[in-house]
Design an enzyme around this catalytic site. Structure first.
Site, PDB file in Angstrom:
ATOM      1  N   GLU A  77      10.531 -21.882  55.041  1.00  0.00           N
ATOM      2  CA  GLU A  77       9.102 -21.780  55.113  1.00  0.00           C
ATOM      3  C   GLU A  77       8.319 -22.818  54.902  1.00  0.00           C
ATOM      4  OE1 GLU A  77       7.330 -18.111  54.742  1.00  0.00           O
ATOM      5  OE2 GLU A  77       7.296 -17.509  55.978  1.00  0.00           O
ATOM      6  N   GLY A 132      -3.044  -9.822  42.922  1.00  0.00           N
ATOM      7  CA  GLY A 132      -2.236 -10.530  44.195  1.00  0.00           C
ATOM      8  C   GLY A 132      -1.902  -9.088  44.510  1.00  0.00           C
ATOM      9  N   TYR A 133      -0.836  -9.110  45.486  1.00  0.00           N
ATOM     10  CA  TYR A 133      -0.987  -8.087  46.337  1.00  0.00           C
ATOM     11  C   TYR A 133      -0.849  -6.123  45.448  1.00  0.00           C
ATOM     12  CZ  TYR A 133       0.162 -11.860  50.059  1.00  0.00           C
ATOM     13  OH  TYR A 133       0.375 -12.880  51.037  1.00  0.00           O
ATOM     14  N   ALA A 134      -0.243  -6.523  44.120  1.00  0.00           N
ATOM     15  CA  ALA A 134       0.202  -5.498  43.973  1.00  0.00           C
ATOM     16  C   ALA A 134      -1.185  -5.094  43.038  1.00  0.00           C
ATOM     17  CB  ALA A 134       1.147  -5.562  42.882  1.00  0.00           C
ATOM     18  N   GLY A 169      -4.124  -9.315  37.394  1.00  0.00           N
ATOM     19  CA  GLY A 169      -4.247 -10.363  38.578  1.00  0.00           C
ATOM     20  C   GLY A 169      -5.083  -9.591  40.083  1.00  0.00           C
ATOM     21  N   ASP A 183       6.131  -9.241  41.300  1.00  0.00           N
ATOM     22  CA  ASP A 183       6.794  -9.938  40.959  1.00  0.00           C
ATOM     23  C   ASP A 183       7.450  -9.732  39.454  1.00  0.00           C
ATOM     24  OD1 ASP A 183       6.663 -10.895  43.295  1.00  0.00           O
ATOM     25  OD2 ASP A 183       6.701 -12.939  42.916  1.00  0.00           O
ATOM     26  N   ALA A 213       5.950  -9.689  48.121  1.00  0.00           N
ATOM     27  CA  ALA A 213       4.553  -8.900  48.788  1.00  0.00           C
ATOM     28  C   ALA A 213       4.796  -7.736  49.167  1.00  0.00           C
ATOM     29  CB  ALA A 213       4.094 -10.522  49.322  1.00  0.00           C
ATOM     30  N   LYS A 268       4.597 -11.633  62.652  1.00  0.00           N
ATOM     31  CA  LYS A 268       4.618 -11.826  60.940  1.00  0.00           C
ATOM     32  C   LYS A 268       2.855 -12.230  61.283  1.00  0.00           C
ATOM     33  CE  LYS A 268       5.735 -15.337  57.711  1.00  0.00           C
ATOM     34  NZ  LYS A 268       6.520 -14.955  56.373  1.00  0.00           N
TER      35      LYS A 268
HETATM   36  C1  LIG Z   1       6.265 -19.506  49.793  1.00  0.00           C
HETATM   37  C2  LIG Z   1       6.241 -18.126  49.557  1.00  0.00           C
HETATM   38  C3  LIG Z   1       6.026 -17.515  50.610  1.00  0.00           C
HETATM   39  C4  LIG Z   1       6.763 -16.140  50.725  1.00  0.00           C
HETATM   40  N1  LIG Z   1       6.760 -14.745  51.913  1.00  0.00           N
HETATM   41  C5  LIG Z   1       7.317 -14.192  51.339  1.00  0.00           C
HETATM   42  C6  LIG Z   1       7.127 -13.190  53.305  1.00  0.00           C
HETATM   43  O1  LIG Z   1       6.895 -14.050  54.005  1.00  0.00           O
HETATM   44  N2  LIG Z   1       7.065 -11.652  52.678  1.00  0.00           N
HETATM   45  C7  LIG Z   1       6.607 -11.253  51.244  1.00  0.00           C
HETATM   46  O2  LIG Z   1       6.855  -9.645  51.428  1.00  0.00           O
HETATM   47  N3  LIG Z   1       7.480 -11.898  50.462  1.00  0.00           N
HETATM   48  C8  LIG Z   1       6.652 -13.543  50.354  1.00  0.00           C
HETATM   49  N4  LIG Z   1       6.746 -14.416  49.176  1.00  0.00           N
HETATM   50  C9  LIG Z   1       6.734 -13.955  47.824  1.00  0.00           C
HETATM   51  C10 LIG Z   1       5.610 -12.903  47.429  1.00  0.00           C
HETATM   52  O3  LIG Z   1       4.529 -13.714  47.801  1.00  0.00           O
HETATM   53  C11 LIG Z   1       5.640 -12.587  45.913  1.00  0.00           C
HETATM   54  O4  LIG Z   1       6.752 -11.341  45.947  1.00  0.00           O
HETATM   55  C12 LIG Z   1       4.340 -11.838  45.307  1.00  0.00           C
HETATM   56  O5  LIG Z   1       3.394 -12.399  46.221  1.00  0.00           O
HETATM   57  C13 LIG Z   1       3.958 -10.831  45.040  1.00  0.00           C
HETATM   58  O6  LIG Z   1       2.961 -10.553  44.785  1.00  0.00           O
HETATM   59  P1  LIG Z   1       2.449 -10.139  43.062  1.00  0.00           P
HETATM   60  O7  LIG Z   1       1.139  -8.807  43.188  1.00  0.00           O
HETATM   61  O8  LIG Z   1       2.822  -9.346  41.733  1.00  0.00           O
HETATM   62  O9  LIG Z   1       1.778 -11.553  42.182  1.00  0.00           O
HETATM   63  P2  LIG Z   1       0.764 -12.589  43.251  1.00  0.00           P
HETATM   64  O10 LIG Z   1       0.530 -11.661  44.014  1.00  0.00           O
HETATM   65  O11 LIG Z   1       1.517 -13.828  42.540  1.00  0.00           O
HETATM   66  O12 LIG Z   1      -0.803 -12.442  41.688  1.00  0.00           O
HETATM   67  C14 LIG Z   1      -0.753 -12.498  40.879  1.00  0.00           C
HETATM   68  C15 LIG Z   1      -1.883 -12.838  40.541  1.00  0.00           C
HETATM   69  O13 LIG Z   1      -2.309 -12.930  39.167  1.00  0.00           O
HETATM   70  C16 LIG Z   1      -3.534 -13.820  38.495  1.00  0.00           C
HETATM   71  N5  LIG Z   1      -2.677 -14.493  37.707  1.00  0.00           N
HETATM   72  C17 LIG Z   1      -1.646 -14.956  37.077  1.00  0.00           C
HETATM   73  N6  LIG Z   1      -1.115 -15.384  36.033  1.00  0.00           N
HETATM   74  C18 LIG Z   1      -2.222 -14.913  35.299  1.00  0.00           C
HETATM   75  C19 LIG Z   1      -2.617 -14.799  33.771  1.00  0.00           C
HETATM   76  N7  LIG Z   1      -2.020 -15.937  33.387  1.00  0.00           N
HETATM   77  N8  LIG Z   1      -3.974 -14.988  33.976  1.00  0.00           N
HETATM   78  C20 LIG Z   1      -5.043 -14.622  34.730  1.00  0.00           C
HETATM   79  N9  LIG Z   1      -4.412 -13.770  35.679  1.00  0.00           N
HETATM   80  C21 LIG Z   1      -3.396 -14.231  36.570  1.00  0.00           C
HETATM   81  C22 LIG Z   1      -2.607 -14.980  40.460  1.00  0.00           C
HETATM   82  O14 LIG Z   1      -3.555 -15.439  40.074  1.00  0.00           O
HETATM   83  C23 LIG Z   1      -2.670 -13.899  41.087  1.00  0.00           C
HETATM   84  O15 LIG Z   1      -3.685 -13.386  41.299  1.00  0.00           O
HETATM   85  C24 LIG Z   1       6.806 -15.363  49.333  1.00  0.00           C
HETATM   86  C25 LIG Z   1       6.573 -16.872  48.338  1.00  0.00           C
HETATM   87  C26 LIG Z   1       5.981 -17.700  48.886  1.00  0.00           C
HETATM   88  C27 LIG Z   1       6.218 -18.368  47.855  1.00  0.00           C
END
Ligand SMILES: Cc1cc2nc3c(=O)[nH]c(=O)nc-3n(C[C@H](O)[C@H](O)[C@H](O)COP(=O)(O)OP(=O)(O)OC[C@H]3O[C@@H](n4cnc5c(N)ncnc54)[C@H](O)[C@@H]3O)c2cc1C
Length: 368
Positions: free
Chosen positions: A155, A10-12, A8, A278, A294, A355
């Site tokens: 939002e 994402g943020y983490a 992934g 997440d 995030a 923000k």
């Molecule tokens: C509309 C909205 C607004 C939000 N606002 C906030 C906010 O203001 N503040 C806050 O703290 N949090 C907010 N959140 C929550 C936040 O977005 C998540 O908690 C955060 O993105 C989680 O980070 P992560 O690294 O776990 O996963 P993500 O950031 O979702 O990253 C997951 C990664 O894994 C990849 N991936 C997924 N499945 C697969 C697969 N099967 N194979 C290969 N790659 C894959 C994706 O492409 C991505 O790169 C919001 C969420 C939403 C939906």
């Protein structure tokens, strides 16, 4: 050779990679596997659906440090020592899982068939195109129902009301008696009033029974009622990535793996596996799970990156992970926001400015 596999972008996962020292990056082999070559700024997905301007995705070539190999692949299953992808198998000695979230339907009928969810950048761009097409084809304002008045639902409501103004009529349906339960009542009420001033109908105390082809079926004060809609959005909650559920290697609930203070899966014998963001379920001192954000995902990644040198030589890190919440800001379109930072409440332009500053810092930290 130690083969560190990061799943992934994402943020983490990216906070993890950006916190690794040069020394560690040079001494070991790091591979990032993600389904897209971009980092999607998930906290702004509502703006992508509404078509509001901003930087919603960043290319991984701008982010990844030298020495981290990138493979674009969809992860299907995680096993001991190997990850199965759509394209190929990815062996590992150490694994960092950051595959993010999926929408949670809570068993409500029709969500999958009739409601739109917000999952990633490309899918939200497509949703925006669908909305634009429907607006062009409709002689009257589009009826939109947003299910859920939590953070992401509100939002989305704010962004749609701001972007489309009198071209849409928005109803936000919520089972609880108020919106935004994570904020103090004074702030939630300000948000409520502001959204009403934009013409949004906030239907609280309405239990959603079913999503239909042309709206939602709800129960209000014991009476069933149908609310008609051209578009239904479902933002009632999230679970972890479906990959977790497809991987019997992990014990999981709602696709989330419970982790200990070192971010290792509880009950997993294999060492060197970490679950972040997440996909992880981390409990606080009162044994309550932290809500997935995030902010939490980034702090988990940064902690693991900073301690990874000792992990690689099989030494447990000196300190366990401690989450330090820095506050929450909820935007309601491009003109208003509410926020709570410690005991301080902020509203309007100062909250919006904060923000934007946080988003700017996130982008800057990724590009450094
Ligand atoms: C509309 C909205 C607004 C939000 N606002 C906030 C906010 O203001 N503040 C806050 O703290 N949090 C907010 N959140 C929550 C936040 O977005 C998540 O908690 C955060 O993105 C989680 O980070 P992560 O690294 O776990 O996963 P993500 O950031 O979702 O990253 C997951 C990664 O894994 C990849 N991936 C997924 N499945 C697969 C697969 N099967 N194979 C290969 N790659 C894959 C994706 O492409 C991505 O790169 C919001 C969420 C939403 C939906």
């Amino acid at each position: 050779m130690q083969e560190v596999l990061v799943l992934g972008a994402g943020y983490a996962s990216l906070a993890f990679i950006k916190s690794l020292s040069k020394e560690v990056l040079q001494a070991y082999s790091f591979t990032l596997v993600s389904q897209s070559y971009q980092h999607s700024v998930q906290v702004l997905l509502h703006d992508v659906v509404a078509g509001l301007p901003g930087c919603h995705a960043l290319s991984l070539t701008e982010i990844l440090p030298q020495g981290v190999r990138f493979i674009q692949d969809e992860v299907l299953e995680i096993k001991e020592g190997v990850v199965l992808g759509q394209q190929q198998e990815h062996p590992y000695t150490h694994l960092v899982v950051g595959l993010g979230f999926a929408s949670e339907s809570f068993g409500v009928a029709g969500v999958k068939e009739h409601a739109h969810t917000l999952s990633h950048y490309k899918q939200c761009q497509d949703l925006h195109q669908q909305l634009q097409k429907a607006l062009q084809a409709s002689p009257k304002p589009l009826e939109i129902v947003v299910c859920g008045a939590g953070f992401s639902g509100i939002e989305l409501v704010g962004a749609l009301a701001d972007a489309f103004k009198d071209k849409v009529r928005i109803t936000c349906v919520e089972a609880m008696s108020g919106i935004l339960p994570m904020f103090v009542p004074k702030l939630a009420q300000k948000a409520h009033k502001y959204l009403q001033s934009l013409g949004v109908r906030l239907q609280v105390g309405a239990k959603i029974l079913e999503c239909l082809e042309n709206g939602v079926l709800v129960e209000i004060n014991g009476q069933k009622e149908q609310i008609g809609a051209d578009f239904v959005f479902w933002t009632c909650g999230v679970r972890g990535s479906p990959v977790i559920e497809n991987s019997p290697f992990f014990k999981s609930a709602r696709s989330r793996v419970e982790v200990n203070g070192f971010l290792e899966p509880v009950g997993l014998e294999k060492r060197g596996v970490f679950v972040l963001g997440d996909c992880a379920l981390l409990k606080d001192a009162q044994n309550r799970p932290y809500p997935p954000t995030a902010q939490l995902a980034s702090q988990m990644g940064a902690y693991l990156g900073a301690h990874f040198k000792s992990v690689l030589v099989n030494k447990p890190p000196k300190n366990s992970f401690i989450y330090k919440p820095k506050g929450t800001i909820c935007s309601l379109g491009t003109h208003y926001a509410i926020g709570q930072i410690g005991g301080l409440c902020v509203t309007g332009k100062p909250a919006l400015w904060l923000k934007k500053t946080i988003e700017w810092w996130h982008r800057r930290a990724l590009k450094l």
